[in-house]
Scaffold this motif. Structure first.
Motif, short mmCIF file in Angstrom:
data_model
loop_
_atom_site.label_atom_id
_atom_site.label_comp_id
_atom_site.label_asym_id
_atom_site.label_seq_id
_atom_site.Cartn_x
_atom_site.Cartn_y
_atom_site.Cartn_z
N ILE A 103 0.84 -1.20 0.00
CA ILE A 103 0.00 0.00 0.00
C ILE A 103 0.88 1.25 0.00
O ILE A 103 1.91 1.30 0.67
N VAL A 104 0.46 2.24 -0.79
CA VAL A 104 1.07 3.57 -0.78
C VAL A 104 0.00 4.52 -0.28
O VAL A 104 -1.10 4.59 -0.85
N PHE A 105 0.30 5.26 0.78
CA PHE A 105 -0.69 6.12 1.43
C PHE A 105 -0.23 7.57 1.39
O PHE A 105 0.91 7.88 1.76
N THR A 106 -1.12 8.46 0.95
CA THR A 106 -0.82 9.89 0.97
C THR A 106 -1.32 10.49 2.27
O THR A 106 -2.52 10.65 2.46
N SER A 107 -0.38 10.83 3.14
CA SER A 107 -0.69 11.52 4.38
C SER A 107 -0.51 13.02 4.13
O SER A 107 -0.89 13.51 3.06
N SER A 108 0.10 13.75 5.04
CA SER A 108 0.24 15.20 4.87
C SER A 108 1.25 15.75 5.88
O SER A 108 1.40 15.21 6.98
N GLY A 113 1.92 19.99 12.46
CA GLY A 113 1.37 21.18 13.09
C GLY A 113 1.97 22.45 12.52
O GLY A 113 2.70 22.43 11.53
N LEU A 114 1.65 23.57 13.16
CA LEU A 114 2.08 24.88 12.69
C LEU A 114 3.38 25.34 13.34
O LEU A 114 3.74 24.91 14.44
N ASN A 115 4.09 26.23 12.59
CA ASN A 115 5.25 26.94 13.13
C ASN A 115 6.35 26.03 13.63
O ASN A 115 6.99 26.29 14.66
N LYS A 116 6.57 24.91 12.91
CA LYS A 116 7.69 24.03 13.23
C LYS A 116 8.87 24.37 12.33
O LYS A 116 8.70 24.81 11.20
N LYS A 117 10.08 24.18 12.83
CA LYS A 117 11.27 24.57 12.11
C LYS A 117 11.75 23.44 11.21
O LYS A 117 12.47 22.55 11.63
N CYS A 118 11.31 23.48 9.96
CA CYS A 118 11.72 22.54 8.91
C CYS A 118 11.73 21.09 9.41
O CYS A 118 12.77 20.43 9.39
N PRO A 119 10.60 20.56 9.84
CA PRO A 119 10.56 19.21 10.40
C PRO A 119 10.87 18.12 9.36
O PRO A 119 10.45 18.21 8.21
N PRO A 124 8.34 14.97 16.00
CA PRO A 124 7.11 14.55 16.69
C PRO A 124 5.87 15.12 16.01
O PRO A 124 5.86 16.27 15.55
N ALA A 125 4.83 14.32 15.94
CA ALA A 125 3.56 14.78 15.38
C ALA A 125 2.88 15.73 16.36
O ALA A 125 2.88 15.50 17.56
N TYR A 131 -8.13 17.79 10.14
CA TYR A 131 -7.53 17.12 8.98
C TYR A 131 -6.19 16.50 9.38
O TYR A 131 -5.95 15.31 9.14
N GLY A 132 -5.31 17.30 9.99
CA GLY A 132 -4.01 16.79 10.41
C GLY A 132 -4.12 15.69 11.44
O GLY A 132 -3.40 14.68 11.39
#
Length: 318
Positions: A103-108, A113-119, A124-125, A131-132
């Motif tokens: 299976i190939v799954f498209t997540s996001s 989350g917002l305002n993370k430095k180039c994760p 961590p999620a 949606y997220g």
């Protein structure tokens, strides 16, 4: 090899089917909507209908799960979890019933989350919206499944915002505003925005299908290097051969205008095209690491600039 795309009647799915039809694979699309481009290979079925999925997946070798509730205004919010999480569970059970192990799954990237430095993929999620959160829960279902199905091949792609011809999403709205000549640059314009051209997204999905055939793999997808807002405006100006004003307004002035529109929306009970939240998002840096994808051996067929040019020429020039 038979490839079944679940949710292939939409923007990304249609482009993926177009790419894959050039191969020798047998293709099937399962979607709750009939495909305008590929009606002959489309089975109309809802991802919530497990029994229909079981019968429809017969003979499949690889499943690409694109189906999702992703709009900002989905109501009730329980639909995010019914479709994105429940649909994942139904798909896995239908695959198991048919002996399918890939299976190939498209997540996001919304899982970060917002305002993370180039994760990167190990960050961590911390999803902030439904949606997220529902995409992260779907990934957790896959993680748990793999613990008892270690012989399966699971590939997850977390794309940043996707744009391209025929799409009417956030990037299209931004490009339309810039090209209109009525664009106002708020802030210094040095903030960067990660984007992904649909032609590269579908090419990477094909790469995962053909090259990553074992194990559990997770990849961000970002077209790099990222453009700053100044570079984006300059690129639009160059491609469309138009002059775009480059006057910069300070953030405090832009936010003040946004708050005025917030008040207008509250008093009129009508949504406005401008808000303080949209101004803040516009001025924010939104970057994600694509290093793991770059090291995978995948070569994007288009640069970010080429993808933007193809979109601009199709939507605003021709």
């Amino acid at each position: 090899m038979k490839i079944t795309i679940i949710g292939g009647s939409g923007f990304v799915g249609t482009r993926l089917l177009k790419l894959l039809e050039e191969s020798s694979c047998t293709l099937q699309n399962i979607d709750k909507r009939q495909s305008l481009s590929y009606p002959k290979i489309t089975t109309v079925a809802n991802v919530l209908d497990k029994e229909k999925l079981v019968s429809s997946l017969a003979g499949t070798d690889v499943v690409v799960l694109l189906a999702a509730e992703h709009r900002d205004d989905v109501s009730p919010v329980s639909l995010y979890y019914d479709v994105n999480v429940g649909g994942m569970r139904n798909t896995l059970k239908a695959m198991e019933a048919n002996g399918i192990k890939r299976i190939v799954f498209t997540s996001s990237v919304a899982v970060y989350g917002l305002n993370k430095k180039c994760p990167d993929e190990n960050h961590p999620a911390d999803p902030f919206n439904h949606y997220g959160k529902s995409k992260w829960e779907a990934e957790q279902v896959l993680q748990k499944w793999y613990q008892t199905h270690s012989d399966w091949n699971i590939n997850i792609i977390r794309p940043t915002v996707i744009f391209g011809e025929h799409n009417r999403g956030n990037v299209y709205n931004l490009l339309r505003q810039i090209s209109s000549g009525k664009f106002l640059m708020v802030g210094n314009g040095n903030n960067k925005k990660s984007m992904a051209y649909v032609g590269n997204i579908v090419a990477f999905l094909e790469f995962l299908i053909t090259e990553k055939t074992a194990g559990y793999n997770v990849y961000n997808y970002v077209d790099q290097p990222d453009f700053t807002m100044n570079e984006l405006v300059e690129h639009v100006s160059k491609v469309l051969k138009i002059h775009i004003p480059t006057t910069h307004f300070p953030l405090w002035l832009g936010m003040s205008g946004g708050y005025c529109f917030d008040l207008l929306a509250f008093l009129s009970r009508r949504k406005q095209t401008i808000s303080s939240v949209r101004v803040k998002k516009f001025c924010a840096t939104t970057q994600f690491s694509g290093e793991k994808m770059l090291q995978s051996g995948f070569k994007a067929p288009y640069t970010l600039g080429e993808g933007l040019a193809k979109t601009l020429e199709f939507e605003f020039y021709n």
